[in-house]
Design an enzyme around this catalytic site. Structure first.
Site, PDB file in Angstrom:
ATOM      1  N   ASP A 128       0.797  -1.229   0.000  1.00 33.96           N
ATOM      2  CA  ASP A 128       0.000   0.000   0.000  1.00 33.96           C
ATOM      3  C   ASP A 128       0.829   1.278   0.000  1.00 33.96           C
ATOM      4  O   ASP A 128       0.318   2.351  -0.316  1.00 33.96           O
ATOM      5  CB  ASP A 128      -0.945   0.015   1.204  1.00 33.96           C
ATOM      6  CG  ASP A 128      -1.929  -1.143   1.187  1.00 33.96           C
ATOM      7  OD1 ASP A 128      -2.344  -1.537   0.078  1.00 33.96           O
ATOM      8  OD2 ASP A 128      -2.283  -1.650   2.267  1.00 33.96           O
ATOM      9  N   MET A 170      -5.708  -1.920  -5.122  1.00 40.34           N
ATOM     10  CA  MET A 170      -5.593  -1.882  -3.669  1.00 40.34           C
ATOM     11  C   MET A 170      -4.923  -0.585  -3.201  1.00 40.34           C
ATOM     12  O   MET A 170      -4.668   0.318  -3.990  1.00 40.34           O
ATOM     13  CB  MET A 170      -4.824  -3.106  -3.172  1.00 40.34           C
ATOM     14  CG  MET A 170      -5.613  -4.397  -3.231  1.00 40.34           C
ATOM     15  SD  MET A 170      -4.661  -5.796  -2.587  1.00 40.34           S
ATOM     16  CE  MET A 170      -5.953  -7.027  -2.453  1.00 40.34           C
ATOM     17  N   PRO A 215      -9.405   5.971 -28.672  1.00 41.18           N
ATOM     18  CA  PRO A 215     -10.105   4.704 -28.913  1.00 41.18           C
ATOM     19  C   PRO A 215     -10.537   3.990 -27.638  1.00 41.18           C
ATOM     20  O   PRO A 215     -11.266   3.002 -27.698  1.00 41.18           O
ATOM     21  CB  PRO A 215      -9.069   3.875 -29.672  1.00 41.18           C
ATOM     22  CG  PRO A 215      -7.761   4.375 -29.142  1.00 41.18           C
ATOM     23  CD  PRO A 215      -7.955   5.846 -28.896  1.00 41.18           C
TER      24      PRO A 215
END
Length: 322
Positions: A128, A170, A215
């Site tokens: 994290d 996450m 696109p």
């Protein structure tokens, strides 16, 4: 000073933890210490899952993901009687020093033991990247590369079908994985806890991107923001009439062989930890800040559990949205 040192990993696993374990054990031996491996985090102390490192193949684990000695979340460790039991067990074995690898919960547990007389050094091991006073945590780089590879593949198929993809990554309450991956992949839209957008706002931006001739559009989102990712994607499709799919990258971010950066970072931090233990230091956290291995008081680190993202990175991301 006792020559026995405990090594444990705790909380969510992160690539590079095995490199930390290996270098902690080797560094300890080189300094004349006797390293012990504690399995399954803090719960392993209470369960007496403690083994001399010499009885474990720590030399061959640096290239593997996860943590070879296991990890766990152990909320009971917040209780003082459980902490006291841990100190008692460690003292019985003769372990007076402990190196813990993990996130803020791991740091808090280590700090409690430090206050009770166990000498503790902490290493930041979490994908994290949410530990204060370190630019990078062990595991962040590998997880980031996993996300980038995933989004790059989504971009290929999105371009083929003129599609929008909503990707959740996450990070708990830290936006670094989403932010850095958005920069690396050119994600057109980023949603984090500091930049929350409604389906209507996202839809407007999606339409603007396609109107420019793009696109495909990638929307990258930090976890714990949306109540339902699929419903969010469905709402965007409803509002834009553009095919929209969702993907939660999930636990693949925690797995995989660690990058060279994570292996080297873990090794450097491990060697610094053993240097501090050899100096009879305690209550310190290892960090990588401004290109150097540094140390801070654990108490200072845990007092600010959520890091602020570098302003330069935020500015780069603004450019990426155009």
């Amino acid at each position: 000073m006792s020559k026995k040192i405990g090594i444990l990993t705790s909380g969510g696993d992160a690539p590079g933890m095995n490199s930390a374990i290996s270098f902690l054990a080797k560094s300890a031996l080189s300094l004349g210490f006797e390293p012990y491996l504690i399995f399954d985090g803090y719960s392993g102390i209470i369960a007496r899952k403690i083994l001399p490192a010499k009885n474990f193949p720590y030399n061959g684990i640096s290239s593997f993901g996860g943590t070879a000695i296991g990890s766990s979340r152990f909320p009971e460790f917040k209780k003082e009687e459980v902490q006291n039991k841990a100190v008692e067990i460690l003292s019985e074995i003769g372990i007076s020093s402990l190196v813990v690898v993990g996130g803020d919960g791991t740091y808090n547990g280590g700090y409690k033991l430090h206050l009770k007389g166990i000498k503790v050094i902490a290493l930041p091991g979490t994908i994290d990247n949410d530990i204060q006073f370190t630019d990078y945590t062990i595991g962040f780089d590998t997880a980031l590369n996993t996300i980038v590879e995933t989004i790059d593949k989504l971009r290929d198929t999105a371009n083929s079908h003129r599609r929008c993809f909503v990707v959740e990554v996450m990070g708990r309450h830290c936006q670094d994985l989403a932010l850095y991956s958005a920069i690396a992949t050119g994600s057109e839209i980023l949603i984090t806890n500091t930049n929350i957008l409604t389906p209507e706002e996202v839809s407007q931006r999606v339409l603007e991107q396609f109107a420019k001739g793009k696109p495909s559009v990638i929307v990258t989102i930090t976890e714990n923001i949306l109540p339902n990712l699929k419903e969010f994607a469905a709402k965007i499709e409803e509002l834009t009439k553009i095919s929209t799919r969702s993907l939660e990258v999930g636990h693949t971010q925690r797995g995989g062989r660690p990058s060279a950066f994570d292996r080297i970072l873990a090794a450097k931090m491990a060697m610094k930890a053993m240097e501090l233990i050899n100096q009879d230091k305690s209550g310190l956290a290892i960090s990588y800040l401004d290109g150097k291995i540094q140390t801070f008081d654990i108490a200072k680190v845990v007092s600010k559990p959520v890091r602020k993202t570098n302003d330069l990175v935020l500015e780069i991301n603004k450019i990426n949205q155009n």
